[in-house]
Design a protein around this motif. Structure first.
Motif, short mmCIF file in Angstrom:
data_model
loop_
_atom_site.label_atom_id
_atom_site.label_comp_id
_atom_site.label_asym_id
_atom_site.label_seq_id
_atom_site.Cartn_x
_atom_site.Cartn_y
_atom_site.Cartn_z
N HIS A 23 -3.11 3.43 4.96
CA HIS A 23 -3.09 1.97 4.92
C HIS A 23 -2.59 1.37 3.51
CE1 HIS A 23 -5.41 -1.97 5.19
NE2 HIS A 23 -4.40 -2.18 5.25
N GLN A 24 -3.38 2.17 2.38
CA GLN A 24 -3.23 1.70 1.03
C GLN A 24 -1.73 2.20 0.84
OE1 GLN A 24 -6.62 4.32 -0.14
NE2 GLN A 24 -6.93 2.69 -1.66
N LEU A 25 -1.47 3.30 0.99
CA LEU A 25 0.02 3.76 0.62
C LEU A 25 0.72 2.78 1.07
CD1 LEU A 25 0.91 6.11 -0.94
CD2 LEU A 25 -1.05 7.02 0.60
N ILE A 26 0.89 2.20 2.42
CA ILE A 26 2.03 1.20 3.23
C ILE A 26 1.62 0.12 2.13
CG2 ILE A 26 2.22 -0.34 5.00
CD1 ILE A 26 1.42 2.25 6.67
N HIS A 27 0.48 -0.32 1.93
CA HIS A 27 0.44 -1.55 1.07
C HIS A 27 0.99 -1.44 -0.26
CE1 HIS A 27 -1.23 -5.25 -0.34
NE2 HIS A 27 -1.81 -4.56 -1.48
N MET A 34 3.29 0.75 -1.37
CA MET A 34 4.71 1.20 -1.58
C MET A 34 5.66 0.17 -0.88
SD MET A 34 4.30 3.86 -3.37
CE MET A 34 5.97 4.87 -3.21
N SER A 35 5.15 -0.45 -0.05
CA SER A 35 6.09 -1.42 0.71
C SER A 35 6.37 -2.65 -0.16
CB SER A 35 5.44 -2.00 1.94
OG SER A 35 4.25 -2.82 1.59
N LYS A 36 5.84 -2.96 -1.41
CA LYS A 36 5.93 -3.60 -2.16
C LYS A 36 6.85 -3.11 -3.40
CE LYS A 36 1.91 -6.68 -2.24
NZ LYS A 36 0.79 -7.30 -3.06
N LEU A 73 11.49 -0.13 -1.25
CA LEU A 73 11.94 -0.82 0.07
C LEU A 73 11.47 -0.38 1.30
CD1 LEU A 73 15.17 -1.76 -1.62
CD2 LEU A 73 13.12 -3.21 -1.60
N TRP A 74 10.37 0.58 1.33
CA TRP A 74 10.13 1.28 2.43
C TRP A 74 9.17 0.66 3.56
CZ3 TRP A 74 8.44 6.05 -1.07
CH2 TRP A 74 9.47 6.56 -1.52
N THR A 75 9.58 1.17 4.68
CA THR A 75 8.81 0.58 5.77
C THR A 75 7.37 1.51 5.99
OG1 THR A 75 9.91 1.88 7.66
CG2 THR A 75 10.94 -0.25 6.77
N PRO A 76 6.73 0.90 6.97
CA PRO A 76 5.38 1.78 7.17
C PRO A 76 5.90 3.01 7.79
CG PRO A 76 4.86 -0.64 7.59
CD PRO A 76 6.47 -0.53 7.34
N SER A 77 7.08 3.15 8.65
CA SER A 77 7.62 4.15 9.35
C SER A 77 7.72 5.17 8.26
CB SER A 77 8.51 3.75 10.05
OG SER A 77 8.09 3.66 11.60
N ASN A 128 0.44 -4.48 -11.34
CA ASN A 128 -0.09 -5.16 -10.23
C ASN A 128 -0.77 -4.89 -9.00
OD1 ASN A 128 0.49 -7.08 -12.30
ND2 ASN A 128 2.47 -7.88 -11.49
N GLN A 129 -0.40 -3.67 -8.85
CA GLN A 129 -0.78 -3.39 -7.44
C GLN A 129 -2.03 -2.39 -7.32
OE1 GLN A 129 3.07 -1.68 -6.15
NE2 GLN A 129 3.95 -3.82 -6.48
N GLU A 130 -2.74 -2.39 -8.56
CA GLU A 130 -3.97 -1.58 -8.59
C GLU A 130 -5.07 -2.11 -7.79
OE1 GLU A 130 -4.75 -0.90 -12.65
OE2 GLU A 130 -3.08 0.48 -12.64
#
Lengths: 145, 145
Positions: A28-32, A34-36, A39-43, B139-141
């Motif tokens: 969950h954290q990673l997705i949050h 990294m997605s920002k 340009l990676w999707t959760p998948s 910003n993503q901390e």
DNA sequence: CTTTTAAGTCTACAAATGTAAACTATAGAT
DNA sequence: ATCTATAGTTTACATTTGTAGACTTAAAAG
């Protein structure tokens, strides 16, 4: 048993950097995060996470859901190892100058610098003025054909 | 125009090391040398040669046959660039220690050592005791989720 | 208890890489 | 002039990597 010596890819390394920083992470954290940034999707994140586990760089607490992933190798160790490997594939003659270059463009702490200097002062004592190039195995230098 | 920034793979790097050493090579020489060293067939060498040309790391004198291949980038430059790139993907905090480690296990010439020391002495003046980790964008901390 | 959300798993698919066989055409041998 | 070895070109194929959709199932919401 022989170590399989699998390596991290660039993308995997990106993920690891976050994991290293946080120590333990949920997907969950990673997705949050990294997605920002990327340009990676959760998948994609999930796939990378899987591969990192398969390669043995990540483990998780057994939770069925919202598990915590953590690294099996420290960032310092991974960094050192990766750098060493990179250097090892290079010509011994070129490594010196390349290191001069890298160090020139790298920000170092006073502590690192001191350590480096003392280490170098020591090396200086036994250093020679030239080192052999290891680009080609000695015996195969007969190119007369 | 934007540089495509293609990179050499490990295998390609192996080929390049021979080319760099010899300056100009025929595929014949490469095949002779590499087939002993590695477990590569002539075909493989040829493929690698093609790819290196496609990537712009090799060129050849126009000969239809027995052409001479030569590098478009010096080994020193390639080495420096590769090392820099590697370092750039790493955490700024880990690079210092990793460099200490690498330098410790690397053979350097007196000349390189002297250069490094003087460079480091200089850096020492303005160096601080700690440097910021660039593992995660500031910003993503906020991981409160 | 039913519905919704999303974590974890499976499957997918193109591009890059490692490795090499098949094919084409030419320089050198006979 | 013809044959042959082989340099260069094409094609091939498995694995790895980048990237991501589909599916399954359990936790959270209502």
């Amino acid at each position: 048993m022989i170590k399989k010596e699998s390596t991290m890819t660039i993308s995997e390394w990106e993920i690891m950097r976050i994991v290293w920083t946080l120590g333990e992470v949920t997907s969950h954290q990673l997705i949050h995060i990294m997605s920002k940034k990327q340009l990676w999707t959760p998948s994609t994140i999930k796939t990378l996470l899987s591969r990192l586990q398969k390669k043995g760089f990540l483990i998780h607490n057994g939770a069925v859901r919202d598990r915590l992933y953590s690294p099996t190798i420290s960032e310092h160790d991974a960094t050192s190892q990766t750098l060493s490997q990179t250097v090892q594939m290079m010509c011994t003659k070129c490594v010196g100058p390349a290191l001069v270059n890298v160090i020139n463009e790298t920000t170092l702490t006073k502590r690192d610098i001191t350590k480096l200097i003392s280490m170098l002062e020591n090396k200086k004592i036994t250093a020679s003025t030239s080192i052999a190039c290891n680009c080609m195995p000695k015996n195969q230098e007969d190119l007369s054909l």
